[in-house]
Design a protein around this motif. Structure first.
Motif, PDB file in Angstrom:
ATOM      1  N   LYS A   8       0.786  -1.352   0.098  1.00 55.54           N
ATOM      2  CA  LYS A   8       0.031   0.022  -0.151  1.00 55.54           C
ATOM      3  C   LYS A   8       0.885   1.278  -0.152  1.00 55.54           C
ATOM      4  N   PHE A   9       1.996   1.042   0.114  1.00 55.00           N
ATOM      5  CA  PHE A   9       3.170   2.282   0.038  1.00 55.00           C
ATOM      6  C   PHE A   9       2.804   3.155  -1.123  1.00 55.00           C
ATOM      7  N   ALA A  10       2.562   4.632  -0.777  1.00 55.85           N
ATOM      8  CA  ALA A  10       2.703   5.315  -1.978  1.00 55.85           C
ATOM      9  C   ALA A  10       1.323   5.006  -2.863  1.00 55.85           C
ATOM     10  N   GLY A  11       0.330   4.870  -2.213  1.00 59.18           N
ATOM     11  CA  GLY A  11      -1.149   4.365  -2.725  1.00 59.18           C
ATOM     12  C   GLY A  11      -0.897   3.000  -3.847  1.00 59.18           C
ATOM     13  N   GLY A  12       0.189   2.293  -3.364  1.00 56.00           N
ATOM     14  CA  GLY A  12       0.305   0.951  -4.400  1.00 56.00           C
ATOM     15  C   GLY A  12       1.470   1.247  -5.341  1.00 56.00           C
ATOM     16  N   ALA A  13       1.935   2.620  -5.591  1.00 59.87           N
ATOM     17  CA  ALA A  13       2.809   2.888  -6.647  1.00 59.87           C
ATOM     18  C   ALA A  13       4.177   2.004  -6.419  1.00 59.87           C
ATOM     19  N   LEU A  14       4.852   1.915  -5.116  1.00 62.08           N
ATOM     20  CA  LEU A  14       5.897   1.011  -5.155  1.00 62.08           C
ATOM     21  C   LEU A  14       5.844  -0.182  -5.675  1.00 62.08           C
ATOM     22  N   SER A  15       4.685  -1.185  -5.123  1.00 62.32           N
ATOM     23  CA  SER A  15       4.457  -2.310  -5.493  1.00 62.32           C
ATOM     24  C   SER A  15       4.387  -2.416  -6.849  1.00 62.32           C
ATOM     25  N   GLN A  16       3.465  -1.563  -7.618  1.00 55.82           N
ATOM     26  CA  GLN A  16       3.149  -1.671  -8.975  1.00 55.82           C
ATOM     27  C   GLN A  16       4.407  -1.470  -9.666  1.00 55.82           C
ATOM     28  N   GLN A  17       5.291  -0.646  -9.485  1.00 59.06           N
ATOM     29  CA  GLN A  17       6.602  -0.320 -10.124  1.00 59.06           C
ATOM     30  C   GLN A  17       7.720  -1.406  -9.805  1.00 59.06           C
ATOM     31  N   VAL A  18       7.873  -1.966  -8.767  1.00 57.21           N
ATOM     32  CA  VAL A  18       8.726  -3.091  -8.525  1.00 57.21           C
ATOM     33  C   VAL A  18       7.953  -4.298  -9.557  1.00 57.21           C
ATOM     34  N   SER A  19       6.688  -4.852  -9.603  1.00 59.48           N
ATOM     35  CA  SER A  19       6.111  -5.504 -10.355  1.00 59.48           C
ATOM     36  C   SER A  19       6.354  -5.546 -11.926  1.00 59.48           C
ATOM     37  N   VAL A  57       7.798  14.772   5.384  1.00 53.43           N
ATOM     38  CA  VAL A  57       8.747  14.078   4.865  1.00 53.43           C
ATOM     39  C   VAL A  57       8.240  13.885   3.427  1.00 53.43           C
ATOM     40  N   GLN A  58       8.874  13.861   2.292  1.00 54.92           N
ATOM     41  CA  GLN A  58       8.558  13.401   0.966  1.00 54.92           C
ATOM     42  C   GLN A  58       9.470  12.327   0.643  1.00 54.92           C
ATOM     43  N   VAL A  59       8.815  11.159   0.041  1.00 52.58           N
ATOM     44  CA  VAL A  59       9.642  10.031  -0.217  1.00 52.58           C
ATOM     45  C   VAL A  59       9.403   9.991  -1.822  1.00 52.58           C
ATOM     46  N   ILE A  60      10.518  10.083  -2.324  1.00 50.42           N
ATOM     47  CA  ILE A  60      10.719  10.030  -3.872  1.00 50.42           C
ATOM     48  C   ILE A  60      11.093   8.480  -4.210  1.00 50.42           C
ATOM     49  N   ILE A  61      10.224   7.697  -4.862  1.00 52.57           N
ATOM     50  CA  ILE A  61      10.401   6.218  -5.209  1.00 52.57           C
ATOM     51  C   ILE A  61      11.112   6.046  -6.874  1.00 52.57           C
ATOM     52  N   ASN A  62      12.126   5.488  -7.004  1.00 51.07           N
ATOM     53  CA  ASN A  62      12.761   5.175  -8.342  1.00 51.07           C
ATOM     54  C   ASN A  62      13.003   3.868  -8.152  1.00 51.07           C
ATOM     55  N   VAL A  63      12.302   3.140  -9.317  1.00 50.98           N
ATOM     56  CA  VAL A  63      12.760   1.665  -9.554  1.00 50.98           C
ATOM     57  C   VAL A  63      13.530   1.579 -10.795  1.00 50.98           C
ATOM     58  N   LYS A  64      14.436   1.078 -10.756  1.00 51.64           N
ATOM     59  CA  LYS A  64      15.560   0.835 -12.027  1.00 51.64           C
ATOM     60  C   LYS A  64      15.718  -0.749 -12.646  1.00 51.64           C
ATOM     61  N   THR A  65      15.786  -0.988 -13.649  1.00 57.52           N
ATOM     62  CA  THR A  65      16.131  -2.232 -14.018  1.00 57.52           C
ATOM     63  C   THR A  65      17.391  -2.147 -14.802  1.00 57.52           C
ATOM     64  N   LYS A  66      18.210  -3.186 -14.758  1.00 53.96           N
ATOM     65  CA  LYS A  66      19.652  -3.270 -15.279  1.00 53.96           C
ATOM     66  C   LYS A  66      19.105  -4.836 -16.466  1.00 53.96           C
ATOM     67  N   LEU A  67      18.841  -4.375 -17.565  1.00 57.98           N
ATOM     68  CA  LEU A  67      18.889  -5.506 -18.460  1.00 57.98           C
ATOM     69  C   LEU A  67      19.891  -5.960 -19.156  1.00 57.98           C
ATOM     70  N   SER A  68      19.866  -7.186 -20.023  1.00 55.35           N
ATOM     71  CA  SER A  68      20.922  -7.590 -20.830  1.00 55.35           C
ATOM     72  C   SER A  68      20.690  -6.733 -22.204  1.00 55.35           C
ATOM     73  N   SER A  69      21.763  -6.441 -22.894  1.00 62.07           N
ATOM     74  CA  SER A  69      21.563  -5.861 -24.045  1.00 62.07           C
ATOM     75  C   SER A  69      21.289  -6.943 -25.242  1.00 62.07           C
ATOM     76  N   THR A  70      21.058  -6.830 -26.421  1.00 62.25           N
ATOM     77  CA  THR A  70      20.736  -7.746 -27.414  1.00 62.25           C
ATOM     78  C   THR A  70      22.111  -8.090 -28.194  1.00 62.25           C
ATOM     79  N   ILE A  71      22.150  -9.203 -28.398  1.00 64.31           N
ATOM     80  CA  ILE A  71      23.302  -9.671 -28.938  1.00 64.31           C
ATOM     81  C   ILE A  71      23.503  -9.141 -30.512  1.00 64.31           C
ATOM     82  N   PRO A  72      24.690  -8.370 -30.827  1.00 68.23           N
ATOM     83  CA  PRO A  72      25.005  -7.852 -32.073  1.00 68.23           C
ATOM     84  C   PRO A  72      24.846  -8.602 -33.212  1.00 68.23           C
ATOM     85  N   SER A  73      24.187  -8.030 -34.115  1.00 71.97           N
ATOM     86  CA  SER A  73      23.939  -8.693 -35.487  1.00 71.97           C
ATOM     87  C   SER A  73      25.024  -8.043 -36.286  1.00 71.97           C
TER      88      SER A  73
END
Length: 127
Positions: A8-19, A57-73
């Motif tokens: 329910k944190f930040a109206g569910g925004a944290l859970s939604q971003q992580v998902s 207190v203001q809480v800023i939520i930032n969810v980042k991903t580190k993905l694998s890049s595509t294999i070069p063609s």
């Protein structure tokens, strides 16, 4: 200390971003155009900023991903110059239907015919 409900944190925004981030990672892991051995990552960053009175207190939520890049063609091109016109010609290597100078036997007549000239690209000379 009070427990924080992360669903329910930040109206569910944290859970939604992580998902959403986990779904991106899973799609990337299933992509056959990415290396299978690469590690992927989800980072959740919560930044807390308070006012001077230490009441709000203001809480800023930032969810980042580190993905694998595509294999070069890779591909290769034939590059040359038309000896009659002086124009630069280029053509990506491919099947017999795309290369200049390739010959094909006509199944009906038995004669050899040049194929591929129709797909040849020409650079115009600069004026």
């Amino acid at each position: 200390m009070k427990q924080v409900n992360l669903e329910k944190f930040a109206g569910g925004a944290l859970s939604q971003q992580v998902s959403r981030a986990i779904n991106q990672v899973m799609r990337n892991m299933q992509d056959v155009n990415t290396p299978s051995k690469d590690k992927r990552k989800v980072t959740v960053d919560l930044t807390f900023e308070q006012d001077e009175q230490r009441e709000d207190v203001q809480v800023i939520i930032n969810v980042k991903t580190k993905l694998s890049s595509t294999i070069p063609s890779k591909t290769k091109f034939y590059v040359g110059k038309d000896l009659d016109t002086g124009e630069v010609e280029f053509q990506e290597y491919g099947n017999k239907d795309t290369m200049k100078g390739q010959m094909e036997m006509n199944q009906e007549t038995g004669e050899l015919e040049e194929v591929g000239s129709k797909n040849l690209r020409r650079f115009q000379k600069a004026q």
